[in-house]
Scaffold this active site. Structure first.
Site, mmCIF file in Angstrom:
data_model
loop_
_atom_site.group_PDB
_atom_site.id
_atom_site.type_symbol
_atom_site.label_atom_id
_atom_site.label_comp_id
_atom_site.label_asym_id
_atom_site.label_seq_id
_atom_site.Cartn_x
_atom_site.Cartn_y
_atom_site.Cartn_z
ATOM 1 N N LYS A 1 0.855 -1.186 0.000
ATOM 2 C CA LYS A 1 0.000 0.000 0.000
ATOM 3 C C LYS A 1 0.894 1.240 0.000
ATOM 4 O O LYS A 1 1.757 1.384 0.873
ATOM 5 C CB LYS A 1 -0.842 -0.017 1.269
ATOM 6 C CG LYS A 1 -2.335 0.082 1.052
ATOM 7 C CD LYS A 1 -3.050 -0.118 2.365
ATOM 8 C CE LYS A 1 -4.411 0.507 2.320
ATOM 9 N NZ LYS A 1 -5.094 0.383 3.608
HETATM 10 O O1 G3P Z 1 -7.881 0.930 5.195
HETATM 11 C C1 G3P Z 1 -8.238 2.239 4.894
HETATM 12 C C2 G3P Z 1 -9.626 2.664 5.256
HETATM 13 O O2 G3P Z 1 -10.553 1.653 5.102
HETATM 14 C C3 G3P Z 1 -9.711 3.489 6.490
HETATM 15 O O3 G3P Z 1 -11.015 3.655 6.967
HETATM 16 O O4 G3P Z 1 -12.612 4.302 8.730
HETATM 17 O O5 G3P Z 1 -10.194 4.915 8.978
HETATM 18 O O6 G3P Z 1 -11.631 6.062 7.303
HETATM 19 P P1 G3P Z 1 -11.370 4.805 8.047
#
Ligand code: G3P
Length: 218
Positions: free
Chosen positions: A83
């Site tokens: 990533k």
């Molecule tokens: O893995 C990245 C993403 O899914 C992060 O989600 O909830 O931290 O915005 P969030």
């Protein structure tokens, strides 16, 4: 649509794998921090449970360091996806790693034009963050629709899959599915919420009670 699980919690990954719902896993530095575990060890451990793609995020903003970290992480297991952030350095690292047959997930995508760049540079996945767009008062789902449309229009050249990320509700999962996202990365809590429906519970109670009333044994 493939289901990736957005977590670095081993027990959650094991339980959902038993349910048959884990096509892959995504992690990020915040999820690693939350898990309290050593980054490389936890990625290795996940790779012993899940056969599908496991995203491990670089921890540098410099292109050369991202490439070196990506090459090292890729050695952990053959299903590791690197990533990288959607920055100029991240895109250069994406191109280099992808051309060395290392799969790349370009993360922190917040616009269709950013996604177009990742597609052109050979990313395996693009991760548009829909929840975080909603958080600032824009409609994250529109971004998924737009990227799916662009990638489909140029599908002869762009092989990148749309990985809907930052998902906050069961409704968003079905919405990104109906828009044609290839993958959704979903927090475990939301998978369990997707299973539940009050009418299922009420209906099942009735069936079980009526079965008892028949006095029969199976
Ligand atoms: O893995 C990245 C993403 O899914 C992060 O989600 O909830 O931290 O915005 P969030």
């Amino acid at each position: 649509m493939k289901f990736f699980i957005d977590t670095a919690e081993i027990e959650e990954i094991k339980s959902l794998s038993e349910l048959g719902l884990v096509d892959g896993v995504t992690t990020n530095p915040s999820l690693i921090y939350k898990s309290g575990k050593d980054f490389k060890k936890v990625i290795k451990e996940i790779s012993t449970i899940v056969e599908g793609p496991i995203s491990a995020e670089v921890t540098s903003t410099d292109c050369q360091e991202m490439i070196a970290q990506g090459q090292e992480l890729a050695k952990i297991s053959n299903n590791i996806v690197i990533k990288v952030p959607l920055t100029a350095d991240g895109l250069m690292a994406c191109k280099k790693l992808s051309s060395n047959n290392i799969k790349v997930n370009v993360t922190l995508c917040f616009s269709a034009s950013q996604a177009l760049l990742a597609g052109k540079l050979g990313a395996t996945y693009i991760s548009p963050f829909i929840g975080r767009l909603d958080d600032i008062g824009t409609t994250g789902l529109n971004l998924i629709k737009e990227i799916v449309h662009i990638y489909n229009t140029y599908k002869k050249d762009i092989k990148t899959e749309v990985l809907a990320a930052s998902i906050r509700s069961p409704l968003q999962v079905s919405q990104v599915a109906s828009m044609g996202a290839h993958v959704a990365t979903i927090p475990p809590k939301i998978i369990y919420q997707m299973i539940k429906h009050p009418l299922t519970d009420i209906g099942l109670d009735t069936f079980m009670n009526d079965w008892k009333k028949t006095g029969q044994k199976f």
